[in-house]
Write a protein that holds these residues in place. Structure first.
Motif, mmCIF file in Angstrom:
data_model
loop_
_atom_site.group_PDB
_atom_site.id
_atom_site.type_symbol
_atom_site.label_atom_id
_atom_site.label_comp_id
_atom_site.label_asym_id
_atom_site.label_seq_id
_atom_site.Cartn_x
_atom_site.Cartn_y
_atom_site.Cartn_z
ATOM 1 N N THR A 414 28.917 -83.609 37.455
ATOM 2 C CA THR A 414 29.264 -82.226 37.153
ATOM 3 C C THR A 414 28.713 -81.296 38.232
ATOM 4 O O THR A 414 27.559 -81.413 38.641
ATOM 5 C CB THR A 414 28.708 -81.799 35.786
ATOM 6 O OG1 THR A 414 29.191 -82.687 34.780
ATOM 7 C CG2 THR A 414 29.140 -80.379 35.445
ATOM 8 N N PHE A 416 27.599 -77.620 39.435
ATOM 9 C CA PHE A 416 27.118 -76.343 38.890
ATOM 10 C C PHE A 416 27.120 -75.296 39.994
ATOM 11 O O PHE A 416 26.550 -75.507 41.072
ATOM 12 C CB PHE A 416 25.716 -76.511 38.309
ATOM 13 C CG PHE A 416 25.658 -77.424 37.128
ATOM 14 C CD1 PHE A 416 25.941 -76.961 35.854
ATOM 15 C CD2 PHE A 416 25.362 -78.772 37.292
ATOM 16 C CE1 PHE A 416 25.918 -77.807 34.768
ATOM 17 C CE2 PHE A 416 25.329 -79.636 36.215
ATOM 18 C CZ PHE A 416 25.607 -79.154 34.946
ATOM 19 N N VAL A 423 26.532 -68.948 35.467
ATOM 20 C CA VAL A 423 26.577 -70.291 36.021
ATOM 21 C C VAL A 423 27.793 -71.008 35.447
ATOM 22 O O VAL A 423 28.017 -70.973 34.225
ATOM 23 C CB VAL A 423 25.303 -71.088 35.687
ATOM 24 C CG1 VAL A 423 25.391 -72.504 36.260
ATOM 25 C CG2 VAL A 423 24.066 -70.379 36.219
ATOM 26 N N GLU A 424 28.581 -71.637 36.307
ATOM 27 C CA GLU A 424 29.743 -72.394 35.875
ATOM 28 C C GLU A 424 29.510 -73.884 36.075
ATOM 29 O O GLU A 424 28.882 -74.302 37.051
ATOM 30 C CB GLU A 424 30.993 -71.989 36.672
ATOM 31 C CG GLU A 424 31.543 -70.617 36.340
ATOM 32 C CD GLU A 424 32.890 -70.368 37.006
ATOM 33 O OE1 GLU A 424 33.848 -71.069 36.646
ATOM 34 O OE2 GLU A 424 32.957 -69.494 37.876
ATOM 35 N N ALA A 425 30.020 -74.695 35.150
ATOM 36 C CA ALA A 425 30.013 -76.142 35.275
ATOM 37 C C ALA A 425 31.447 -76.597 35.539
ATOM 38 O O ALA A 425 32.366 -76.241 34.787
ATOM 39 C CB ALA A 425 29.461 -76.800 34.021
ATOM 40 N N VAL A 451 19.009 -78.815 35.158
ATOM 41 C CA VAL A 451 19.565 -77.844 36.103
ATOM 42 C C VAL A 451 18.608 -76.666 36.201
ATOM 43 O O VAL A 451 18.243 -76.067 35.182
ATOM 44 C CB VAL A 451 20.959 -77.363 35.660
ATOM 45 C CG1 VAL A 451 21.506 -76.333 36.647
ATOM 46 C CG2 VAL A 451 21.916 -78.535 35.534
ATOM 47 N N TRP A 465 21.446 -80.225 30.518
ATOM 48 C CA TRP A 465 22.900 -80.377 30.465
ATOM 49 C C TRP A 465 23.241 -81.601 29.627
ATOM 50 O O TRP A 465 22.805 -82.716 29.931
ATOM 51 C CB TRP A 465 23.457 -80.520 31.882
ATOM 52 C CG TRP A 465 24.915 -80.912 31.971
ATOM 53 C CD1 TRP A 465 25.434 -82.080 32.402
ATOM 54 C CD2 TRP A 465 26.045 -80.097 31.599
ATOM 55 N NE1 TRP A 465 26.805 -82.068 32.342
ATOM 56 C CE2 TRP A 465 27.208 -80.852 31.847
ATOM 57 C CE3 TRP A 465 26.178 -78.813 31.076
ATOM 58 C CZ2 TRP A 465 28.482 -80.367 31.607
ATOM 59 C CZ3 TRP A 465 27.450 -78.332 30.841
ATOM 60 C CH2 TRP A 465 28.585 -79.096 31.103
ATOM 61 N N LEU A 470 24.992 -75.899 28.758
ATOM 62 C CA LEU A 470 23.667 -75.745 29.339
ATOM 63 C C LEU A 470 22.753 -75.052 28.338
ATOM 64 O O LEU A 470 23.095 -74.001 27.783
ATOM 65 C CB LEU A 470 23.741 -74.897 30.615
ATOM 66 C CG LEU A 470 24.116 -75.583 31.932
ATOM 67 C CD1 LEU A 470 24.253 -74.543 33.031
ATOM 68 C CD2 LEU A 470 23.092 -76.632 32.323
#
Length: 602
Positions: A414, A416, A423-425, A451, A465, A470
């Motif tokens: 994944t 990040f 924050v985007e995954a 993370v 995660w 998150l």
């Protein structure tokens, strides 16, 4: 602990559309300018590069003396520096203010004693002077607009020709140099003029796509070369060592080789199409290597004896290096640049290659690598996956919600992305989770399922995660400025956090506590932190131009690599090594990648 410089991977020449870029060549090497740096590059081994950073303003041209002992380089302010090419200290022979504006070209005489520099000045467009004292050796006159090029006959009696935007060529006799006559052959800008090594002829090329030959002693027009003409502006020309052939590079994306005695084109190489492949400079190095410069900065090396395509294409950054990741393999790492390119570097091959495919359109703000998962983020608000093998982009990429600040990859693959406001995954170019934050994220790092997100409030927040979301688990404090760089050790035990005040705080990632906050030798923002494979040492690169190597076991011990990157170090990467020695790559504003051999134990 100690270090020694190993090698330099050079940047490529800077270019501008419609402007001739001057290259110089001697004994298998070429010389050129980029930013404040002057590069003397070995065409067969990039690791033998010389990078000179003595100018305080952007450089424009560099030429090596016929003796090979000195190089003269000039900048946008009209300053010429003459420096020693022999020895590591690059000692300065002289610095002279020759005109009041940009120097476009300069040339040595055959005795390596006198230099003529030309360009765009308020009171004059050129100046002739002695290389060791700067005293005048004549007057360069006769032009009403910016002079683009100058050539000097290397045999006595000395002669000089200058070419300018007023579509004129002015012939000078010397020494001392003085105006002899004006030559009106071209109808548009004259881009380049070069003397044959024999001194019998000189050639001029221009924006009117024409090539003219002149008598080297009298300046009389000898002929116009009209066979198979270029279809665009001719930006540069260069003579073969035996003076029997001439090579020209044009904005029509072609390079032509001419037989001077027959006045015929013997070979035409088409580099490509479009603005990126316009040819804006060239040089003839040695007996067979013809080098032509593309607008993208690519150096196309042609061999007249081989084929109709470049024998080699030398690729490297044209702009500052802004991010790096690696090692991808034992000898390979990636760098991103301020103009959106990502390049793969191989220390075994001593070469760099630009990734193919749909890349970024502007500055690359982060690169991450974990196993076979590679990706980059840029200020074009996209995250882009890189194919395993680090040769090309694997997909078109995915748009982010806001501008990315950094990128990291968890164990499950994944990606990040730390952005303004959250924050985007991301996985397989699909957004799988998004966290909106009350703080402003500024850096991100990941190890296993943990993370870490650094923020502008000087805090580092740890998250867990679970594959779907998150969850914040801890807040680490100790930094005194914006957290600008984060990096977990490979074993996951340590987290190093660098900030805008030049301080690095080492945390115990498992215990979630500070180990030391005394790594504070940098005097400006920390831009990058990289760990050795054994998790015992880490390196930091800073805006203050320095690189430091820190020891976890001996926290008060460090290696200081001063002035590692002129203009600032933006990225550091460890490439190979063991528990006693390591190979460190640093890169930054000068576009070059500097390699260092670091010894951890004496």
């Amino acid at each position: 602990m100690s270090f020694k410089p190993s090698s330099v991977f050079p940047c490529n020449p800077s270019t501008a559309r419609g402007v001739s870029t001057k290259l110089d060549a001697t004994k298998g090497k070429i010389a050129y300018a980029n930013g404040r740096t002057v590069i003397i590059r070995d065409l067969n081994d990039a690791a033998l590069t010389t990078a000179y950073a003595g100018h305080v303003q952007n450089t424009t041209v560099a030429r090596i003396s016929p003796s090979g002992y000195y190089c003269a380089s000039a900048d946008v302010t009209g300053t010429v520096r003459v420096w020693d090419t022999v020895g590591e200290d690059r000692s300065l022979k002289g610095e002279y203010k020759v005109i009041s504006g940009r120097v476009n070209d300069l040339e040595w005489d055959g005795e390596s004693k006198r230099i003529i520099a030309v360009g765009d000045g308020r009171d004059k467009f050129g100046h002739a002077f002695m290389m060791d004292t700067g005293t005048s050796t004549g007057e360069i006159s006769g032009h009403s607009k910016t002079i683009n090029a100058v050539a000097i006959r290397h045999q006595r009696p000395f002669r000089a020709a200058t070419a300018a935007d007023d579509a004129l060529i002015v012939f000078h006799t010397g020494t001392p140099y003085k105006y002899e006559k004006t030559i009106k052959t071209h109808t548009k800008f004259v881009q380049d003029v070069r003397y044959a090594p024999s001194g019998d002829l000189f050639a001029s090329v221009g924006s009117d796509s024409k090539i003219f030959l002149y008598d080297g002693k009298t300046g009389d027009t000898a002929a116009e070369v009209t066979d198979a003409p270029h279809k665009g502006s001719i930006m540069a020309c260069a003579w073969s060592p035996d003076s029997k052939a001439l090579v020209t590079s044009s904005a029509d994306c072609t390079v032509k080789l001419w037989d001077i005695e027959a006045r015929k084109a013997t070979t035409t190489w088409t580099v490509g199409s479009g603005v990126d492949n316009q040819q804006v400079g060239n040089a003839w190095s040695g007996e067979s290597d013809i080098v032509s410069l593309s607008m993208t900065g690519d150096l196309n090396v042609f061999d007249p004896r081989i084929g109709d395509k470049p024998a080699r294409v030398l690729q490297a950054p044209q702009k500052a290096v802004t991010a790096a990741a690696g090692p991808i393999a034992s000898d390979t790492f990636l760098v991103g640049t301020a103009d959106g390119r990502v390049l793969s570097y191989s220390t075994a091959a001593n070469a760099s290659t630009t990734l193919s495919g749909a890349g970024h359109s502007t500055l690359v703000s982060g690169i991450a690598a974990s196993g076979d998962t590679l990706c980059s983020v840029g200020f074009d608000d996209h995250v882009r996956e890189i194919a395993p093998g680090a040769k090309e982009y694997s997909a078109a990429g995915m748009a982010t919600t806001t501008q990315p600040k950094g990128v990291a990859i968890a164990t499950d693959g994944t990606v990040f992305v730390a952005e303004i406001g959250g924050v985007e995954a991301v996985r397989s170019n699909q957004r799988v989770a998004e966290v909106k934050t009350k703080y402003a994220p500024s850096a991100v790092a990941a190890t296993g399922s943990v993370v870490a997100v650094g923020a502008e409030d000087s805090k580092v927040r740890l998250h867990e995660w679970d594959g779907k979301a998150l969850k914040e688990t801890a807040v680490l404090e100790g930094n005194k400025g914006v957290v600008s760089a984060l990096s977990f050790s490979p074993d996951g035990k340590f987290l190093a956090a660098g900030d805008s005040m030049g301080r690095i705080v080492l945390f115990d990632a498992a215990e979630r506590k500070m180990i030391t906050g005394r790594w504070s030798y940098h005097s400006a923002r920390i831009n990058s932190i990289a760990w050795t494979a054994d998790s015992k040492h880490c390196a930091s690169g800073s805006l203050d131009t320095h690189v430091y190597v820190w020891s976890v076991a001996k926290q008060l011990k460090n290696i200081a690599i001063k002035n590692a990157g002129p203009g600032g170090v933006n990225a550091v990467v460890w490439v190979g090594g063991d528990d006693k020695t390591g190979r460190l790559a640093s890169a930054g504003a000068d576009g070059c990648v500097h390699m260092w051999e670091v010894t951890f134990h004496a």
